[in-house]
Design a protein around this motif. Sequence first.
Motif, PDB file in Angstrom:
ATOM      1  N   ARG A  73       0.827  -1.200   0.000  1.00 10.10           N
ATOM      2  CA  ARG A  73       0.000   0.000   0.000  1.00 10.10           C
ATOM      3  C   ARG A  73       0.867   1.257   0.000  1.00 10.10           C
ATOM      4  NH1 ARG A  73      -2.677  -0.391   4.452  1.00 10.10           N
ATOM      5  NH2 ARG A  73      -1.110   0.947   5.403  1.00 10.10           N
ATOM      6  N   SER A  74       1.862   1.303   0.877  1.00 12.30           N
ATOM      7  CA  SER A  74       2.620   2.548   0.991  1.00 12.30           C
ATOM      8  C   SER A  74       3.480   2.789  -0.253  1.00 12.30           C
ATOM      9  CB  SER A  74       3.460   2.562   2.264  1.00 12.30           C
ATOM     10  OG  SER A  74       4.532   1.665   2.155  1.00 12.30           O
ATOM     11  N   LEU A  75       3.998   1.730  -0.852  1.00 13.67           N
ATOM     12  CA  LEU A  75       4.848   1.941  -2.029  1.00 13.67           C
ATOM     13  C   LEU A  75       4.034   2.282  -3.274  1.00 13.67           C
ATOM     14  CD1 LEU A  75       7.481  -0.937  -1.600  1.00 13.67           C
ATOM     15  CD2 LEU A  75       7.828   1.502  -1.169  1.00 13.67           C
ATOM     16  N   SER A  76       2.775   1.836  -3.320  1.00 10.62           N
ATOM     17  CA  SER A  76       1.972   2.083  -4.523  1.00 10.62           C
ATOM     18  C   SER A  76       1.008   3.240  -4.329  1.00 10.62           C
ATOM     19  CB  SER A  76       1.161   0.838  -4.879  1.00 10.62           C
ATOM     20  OG  SER A  76       0.151   0.633  -3.898  1.00 10.62           O
ATOM     21  N   GLY A  77       0.682   3.541  -3.075  1.00 12.30           N
ATOM     22  CA  GLY A  77      -0.332   4.556  -2.810  1.00 12.30           C
ATOM     23  C   GLY A  77      -1.727   4.057  -3.159  1.00 12.30           C
ATOM     24  N   PHE A 134       4.322 -10.166  -6.299  1.00 10.81           N
ATOM     25  CA  PHE A 134       5.476  -9.372  -5.862  1.00 10.81           C
ATOM     26  C   PHE A 134       6.333  -8.950  -7.061  1.00 10.81           C
ATOM     27  CE2 PHE A 134       5.442 -11.534  -1.462  1.00 10.81           C
ATOM     28  CZ  PHE A 134       4.858 -10.428  -0.860  1.00 10.81           C
ATOM     29  N   LEU A 135       6.532  -9.892  -7.980  1.00  9.90           N
ATOM     30  CA  LEU A 135       7.381  -9.598  -9.139  1.00  9.90           C
ATOM     31  C   LEU A 135       6.753  -8.520 -10.011  1.00  9.90           C
ATOM     32  CD1 LEU A 135       8.398 -13.258 -10.032  1.00  9.90           C
ATOM     33  CD2 LEU A 135       9.951 -11.456  -9.259  1.00  9.90           C
ATOM     34  N   VAL A 136       5.442  -8.672 -10.245  1.00  3.50           N
ATOM     35  CA  VAL A 136       4.735  -7.681 -11.063  1.00  3.50           C
ATOM     36  C   VAL A 136       4.801  -6.320 -10.376  1.00  3.50           C
ATOM     37  CG1 VAL A 136       2.437  -7.020 -11.854  1.00  3.50           C
ATOM     38  CG2 VAL A 136       3.213  -9.373 -12.150  1.00  3.50           C
ATOM     39  N   PHE A 137       4.698  -6.330  -9.064  1.00  2.58           N
ATOM     40  CA  PHE A 137       4.748  -5.088  -8.305  1.00  2.58           C
ATOM     41  C   PHE A 137       6.096  -4.390  -8.491  1.00  2.58           C
ATOM     42  CE2 PHE A 137       5.280  -2.483  -4.502  1.00  2.58           C
ATOM     43  CZ  PHE A 137       4.043  -1.879  -4.405  1.00  2.58           C
ATOM     44  N   VAL A 138       7.153  -5.176  -8.353  1.00  3.75           N
ATOM     45  CA  VAL A 138       8.489  -4.614  -8.495  1.00  3.75           C
ATOM     46  C   VAL A 138       8.693  -4.068  -9.919  1.00  3.75           C
ATOM     47  CG1 VAL A 138      10.882  -5.388  -8.770  1.00  3.75           C
ATOM     48  CG2 VAL A 138       9.672  -5.864  -6.677  1.00  3.75           C
ATOM     49  N   GLY A 139       8.242  -4.833 -10.900  1.00  3.67           N
ATOM     50  CA  GLY A 139       8.482  -4.441 -12.287  1.00  3.67           C
ATOM     51  C   GLY A 139       7.605  -3.296 -12.764  1.00  3.67           C
ATOM     52  N   TRP A 194      -3.788  -2.518  -3.724  1.00  2.00           N
ATOM     53  CA  TRP A 194      -2.592  -3.291  -3.367  1.00  2.00           C
ATOM     54  C   TRP A 194      -2.563  -3.585  -1.873  1.00  2.00           C
ATOM     55  CZ3 TRP A 194       0.386  -6.265  -6.061  1.00  2.00           C
ATOM     56  CH2 TRP A 194       0.605  -6.020  -7.422  1.00  2.00           C
ATOM     57  N   GLY A 195      -3.021  -2.624  -1.083  1.00  2.00           N
ATOM     58  CA  GLY A 195      -3.079  -2.846   0.359  1.00  2.00           C
ATOM     59  C   GLY A 195      -3.981  -4.029   0.678  1.00  2.00           C
ATOM     60  N   ALA A 196      -5.112  -4.107  -0.025  1.00  2.00           N
ATOM     61  CA  ALA A 196      -6.049  -5.203   0.210  1.00  2.00           C
ATOM     62  C   ALA A 196      -5.429  -6.526  -0.249  1.00  2.00           C
ATOM     63  CB  ALA A 196      -7.363  -4.954  -0.530  1.00  2.00           C
ATOM     64  N   TRP A 197      -4.697  -6.495  -1.352  1.00  2.00           N
ATOM     65  CA  TRP A 197      -4.019  -7.711  -1.821  1.00  2.00           C
ATOM     66  C   TRP A 197      -3.049  -8.221  -0.750  1.00  2.00           C
ATOM     67  CZ3 TRP A 197      -4.276 -11.609  -5.062  1.00  2.00           C
ATOM     68  CH2 TRP A 197      -3.138 -12.397  -5.265  1.00  2.00           C
ATOM     69  N   GLY A 198      -2.544  -7.310   0.053  1.00  2.00           N
ATOM     70  CA  GLY A 198      -1.631  -7.701   1.117  1.00  2.00           C
ATOM     71  C   GLY A 198      -2.252  -8.703   2.088  1.00  2.00           C
ATOM     72  N   LEU A 199      -3.578  -8.660   2.217  1.00  2.00           N
ATOM     73  CA  LEU A 199      -4.245  -9.624   3.104  1.00  2.00           C
ATOM     74  C   LEU A 199      -4.056 -11.051   2.615  1.00  2.00           C
ATOM     75  CD1 LEU A 199      -7.603  -7.778   3.804  1.00  2.00           C
ATOM     76  CD2 LEU A 199      -5.723  -8.227   5.389  1.00  2.00           C
ATOM     77  N   PHE A 200      -3.837 -11.173   1.306  1.00  2.00           N
ATOM     78  CA  PHE A 200      -3.580 -12.478   0.710  1.00  2.00           C
ATOM     79  C   PHE A 200      -2.407 -13.161   1.411  1.00  2.00           C
ATOM     80  CE2 PHE A 200      -1.146 -14.953  -2.373  1.00  2.00           C
ATOM     81  CZ  PHE A 200      -2.112 -15.784  -2.923  1.00  2.00           C
ATOM     82  N   TYR A 201      -1.380 -12.382   1.763  1.00  2.00           N
ATOM     83  CA  TYR A 201      -0.192 -12.979   2.374  1.00  2.00           C
ATOM     84  C   TYR A 201      -0.453 -13.391   3.823  1.00  2.00           C
ATOM     85  CZ  TYR A 201       1.811 -11.286  -1.885  1.00  2.00           C
ATOM     86  OH  TYR A 201       2.042 -11.074  -3.213  1.00  2.00           O
ATOM     87  N   VAL A 202      -1.328 -12.646   4.473  1.00  2.00           N
ATOM     88  CA  VAL A 202      -1.714 -13.041   5.824  1.00  2.00           C
ATOM     89  C   VAL A 202      -2.419 -14.393   5.758  1.00  2.00           C
ATOM     90  CG1 VAL A 202      -3.151 -12.434   7.804  1.00  2.00           C
ATOM     91  CG2 VAL A 202      -1.869 -10.651   6.597  1.00  2.00           C
TER      92      VAL A 202
END
Length: 472
Positions: free
Chosen positions: A76-80, A388-393, A84-92
């Motif tokens: 969330r913080s890197l993309s604003g 993660f890869l798509v995010f970085v790229g 993406w923040g919600a996608w982060g719940l996927f990792y939880v």
Amino acid sequence: MTRETWATRIGFILAAVGSAVGLGNIWRFPWVAAENGGSAFLVVYLGIVLLVGVPGLLAEFVIGRRSNRSPAGALRSLSGSNVWGAWGLFYVFTAIALLSFYSVVGGWILRYLVESGLALAGSGPAYFADPGQYFGGVAAGFDAVGYHVLFLALTGIIVFAGVRRGIELGTKVMMPAVLVLLVALAAWAATQSGAAEAYAFYLRFDPSAIRQNFFGVLGPAAGQALFTLSLGAGTMVTYASYVGEDRSLAFDGTTIAVLNTLVGVLAGLVVFPLLFSLGISPGETGTGAGALFVGLAGAFSQLPGGTLIATAFFAVVTLAALSSSISMLEIPVAFLVDEYDLERRTAVAGVGALVVLTGSVCALDQSIFGFVAGTLVDVLLTAGLTAFLVFVGWVMGRDALDEFRSGAGEVATALSTPWLFAAGALLPVFLVFTLLTTFGMDARLGFWPTAATAAALAVVIFAGVRGEPEAA
Ligand code: PHE
């Protein structure tokens, strides 16, 4: 509250190696390798570790160190973007799924360690009499629940103690112990009568297995590479978020991958000579959970000094499993601490209580256990790493390059642009492809339609991600 950081660089490396080295190396790797053509599999697997694993590891490191946040907050913080923040719940979710089955297997191991240790003075542990029947009796049901809870409690205590005093200190003790014990066990195994035959089997090069069924080998090799390097769950993002100073992520990542592979190979050098000495063919005892418990426990029972060897062996596996399970628990805990300002202790208690339940379900129902430990985890990790890869790229872009280069030496700096290209374009296509093969698409439609579908899907994902609002 200031966020904790690792006290030392070696502390970070050992914690990450501790996460990587686990049941994946000792229990899964030798068997998957043996089933898929021995060293021929080793070659494909090493290729994937190098070409997909290391760049993937670096992608997670870059996200974590840049943001100083666990996955949800990082994205969330890197993309604003809140998407993406919600996608982060996927990792939880992934972390909880992982820990649910891992803690059950950890519980089995702990039981074997306790049984072996208690029998040191006596006449051999209970599982020596009939390893198959013994394992069948304790693998599922309330016995399994009890040891799962015990293993989870140990995990919780370490995570509760914090990043420095728990995870860093714990892995600093556990990892060297694992290495020393494994080397000692491998040296001892080399003196067994079946050693030569075992090495020939394990390290045989059988390219025909690859030529016949390359795509059949690709799926297991990729799955094994991600699982063993702890990729796609956000562990490495979380651990890198505690890195205080800038040093070479590329160097650290390569070190971690090399050490992890070494332990996998070492584990094979322990497991196979034992089985061959007793005339047990690895194919016979089957794969999966039973292999380690039934095959090896049976082997120990017939060896002179078997109880002592068994105790040392299960101690190695327990330590390795524990240093991985703490990295799984740390993901949801860091999420609650970072995002909701919960106290670490409350977060550990809350997540722990949840996993007591979800893990118990796995301990009681073997078909759920099989599904979670197999397909579910494969799919979650592959999808997680792809994101993660798509995010970085496509979201971080130049920022990712900056972060990669900060602290990097000449070689790593020169490789940074190819890395970003691979991370953003090639590897996601590859991972989507392996996902499709996991679902059997290549078997049904053939290679080219599957590859084309993978490429098309990846392009759709890239386009979708580009459409997200830019960071504010
Ligand atoms: N790498 C660990 C092992 O080999 C498992 C793991 C996967 C840990 C994903 C954390 C995250 O056992």
